[in-house]
Design an enzyme around this catalytic site. Structure first.
Site, PDB file in Angstrom:
ATOM      1  N   CYS A 188      -5.780  -2.779   2.476  1.00 59.84           N
ATOM      2  CA  CYS A 188      -5.710  -2.529   3.833  1.00 59.84           C
ATOM      3  C   CYS A 188      -7.007  -2.439   4.647  1.00 59.84           C
ATOM      4  O   CYS A 188      -7.502  -3.306   5.246  1.00 59.84           O
ATOM      5  CB  CYS A 188      -4.638  -1.429   4.056  1.00 59.84           C
ATOM      6  SG  CYS A 188      -4.004  -1.273   5.845  1.00 59.84           S
TER       7      CYS A 188
ATOM      8  N   LYS B 200      -9.702   2.138  -2.731  1.00 61.48           N
ATOM      9  CA  LYS B 200      -9.962   1.688  -1.316  1.00 61.48           C
ATOM     10  C   LYS B 200     -11.469   2.254  -0.799  1.00 61.48           C
ATOM     11  O   LYS B 200     -11.763   3.444  -1.118  1.00 61.48           O
ATOM     12  CB  LYS B 200      -8.845   2.170  -0.191  1.00 61.48           C
ATOM     13  CG  LYS B 200      -8.793   1.894   1.173  1.00 61.48           C
ATOM     14  CD  LYS B 200      -7.605   2.742   1.781  1.00 61.48           C
ATOM     15  CE  LYS B 200      -7.399   1.839   3.093  1.00 61.48           C
ATOM     16  NZ  LYS B 200      -6.295   2.373   3.761  1.00 61.48           N
TER      17      LYS B 200
ATOM     18  N   GLU C 186       0.727  -1.191   0.072  1.00 65.73           N
ATOM     19  CA  GLU C 186      -0.103   0.175  -0.017  1.00 65.73           C
ATOM     20  C   GLU C 186       0.809   1.354  -0.054  1.00 65.73           C
ATOM     21  O   GLU C 186       1.894   1.045   0.837  1.00 65.73           O
ATOM     22  CB  GLU C 186      -0.891  -0.086   1.249  1.00 65.73           C
ATOM     23  CG  GLU C 186      -1.874   1.336   1.328  1.00 65.73           C
ATOM     24  CD  GLU C 186      -2.833   1.122   2.561  1.00 65.73           C
ATOM     25  OE1 GLU C 186      -2.330   0.798   3.655  1.00 65.73           O
ATOM     26  OE2 GLU C 186      -3.644   1.723   2.515  1.00 65.73           O
TER      27      GLU C 186
HETATM   28  N1  LIG Z   1      -3.883   1.364   6.914  1.00 73.31           N
HETATM   29  C1  LIG Z   1      -4.863   1.019   7.124  1.00 73.31           C
HETATM   30  O1  LIG Z   1      -5.820   1.234   6.073  1.00 73.31           O
HETATM   31  C2  LIG Z   1      -5.498  -0.025   8.008  1.00 73.31           C
HETATM   32  C3  LIG Z   1      -4.860  -0.073   9.257  1.00 73.31           C
HETATM   33  O2  LIG Z   1      -3.474   0.083   9.430  1.00 73.31           O
HETATM   34  C4  LIG Z   1      -5.555  -0.682  10.554  1.00 73.31           C
HETATM   35  O3  LIG Z   1      -6.687  -1.104  10.079  1.00 73.31           O
HETATM   36  O4  LIG Z   1      -5.018  -0.785  11.402  1.00 73.31           O
END
Ligand SMILES: NC(=O)CC(=O)C(=O)O
Length: 266
Positions: free
Chosen positions: A154, A113, A43
């Site tokens: 994520c 996302k 990501e």
């Molecule tokens: N970075 C993200 O989108 C999510 C995350 O770090 C978490 O859910 O904890």
């Protein structure tokens, strides 16, 4: 193709976009040399994970990073799931978007996302992607190399319905470019990834940036390959590395035949 060689690139992400592209090129060449047919990046791998700078690093679908990924996919004849980058659309909205290119370098899929990362943990991680990003609206699947892949980013992994949508669309493998942190990583990272693989009875690939502690957002790292039983087959730890893994269609069929929950999920 019943067996598929894939690679996870757990890249160290720095502020210099060109340096990130150079390191990605090295990793992609290494993965291709080791026989990977599909490679996953982390990501937000072109930019610091910081809402204050996403606009500065944002690009369109034909920008520098997209061109780089397309050229690398064509040259190395590999499918590249290009992690995610800040994507700017024509109206100036910014998304956290995964770009996927096929082995001819043609765009295969985009995933924006859906669930933005807004958390505020007392004494721990604070983050509000929604201050600057617009959420996507779709669950995303794509077909290549004889497999169907589901793609989330994520925070999306916290939403079982999205994973099950992808399974209903035929996903054999869920892919999550991701970047958890020292607050949520030890609590939820492996638990969520294993849970989604178990719900979906599919393979799951989670690819994060390598851990760096020299200021800014700290990635939990620990990129994972989880099999359809929910067992972790590879955990990349915290350092930068390229890891090759083999996925087998047969294990999906075995789990789904031996624990037949598909009717319940549909
Ligand atoms: N970075 C993200 O989108 C999510 C995350 O770090 C978490 O859910 O904890």
């Amino acid at each position: 193709m019943d067996k598929l060689q894939v690679a996870l690139l757990q890249l160290p992400v720095v502020a210099d976009k060109d340096e990130n592209l150079t390191k990605a090129a090295l990793g992609l060449r290494e993965a291709a040399g080791k026989g990977a047919r599909l490679v996953v990046l982390p990501e937000m791998w072109t930019t610091p994970y910081d809402t204050a700078v996403f606009a500065d690093y944002a690009e369109g679908r034909t920008g520098k990073t997209a061109t780089f990924l397309s050229n690398m996919a064509r040259e190395l004849e590999m499918v590249i799931v290009g992690g995610s980058i800040p994507e700017k659309d024509k109206a100036g909205r910014i998304y956290n978007t995964a770009f996927v290119f096929d082995a001819q370098g043609e765009p295969l899929a985009y995933h924006r996302k859906k669930h933005l990362f807004d958390i505020d943990i007392a004494g721990g991680q604070y983050f509000r992607e929604s201050d600057v990003l617009t959420p996507g609206e779709e669950s995303t699947t794509f077909e290549t190399l004889g497999w169907t892949f589901g793609l989330g980013i994520c925070f999306d992994v916290r939403f079982p319905d999205q994973a099950l949508d992808m399974v209903r669309q035929g996903a054999d493998c869920l892919i999550y470019p991701a970047a958890f942190n020292p607050s949520t990583g030890p609590l939820h990272w492996e638990l969520l990834m294993r849970a989604r693989a178990m719900d979906a009875q599919s393979w799951l690939l989670a690819c994060a940036p390598a851990r760096q502690t020299d200021g800014g957002y700290v990635s939990w790292a620990h990129s994972l390959v989880v099999n359809p039983w929910g067992t972790v087959e590879h955990d990349l730890g915290t350092g930068a590395q390229v890891r090759i893994a083999s996925l087998y269609k047969e294990s999906i069929e075995t789990v789904r035949a031996q624990i037949p929950i598909r009717g319940i999920q549909a």
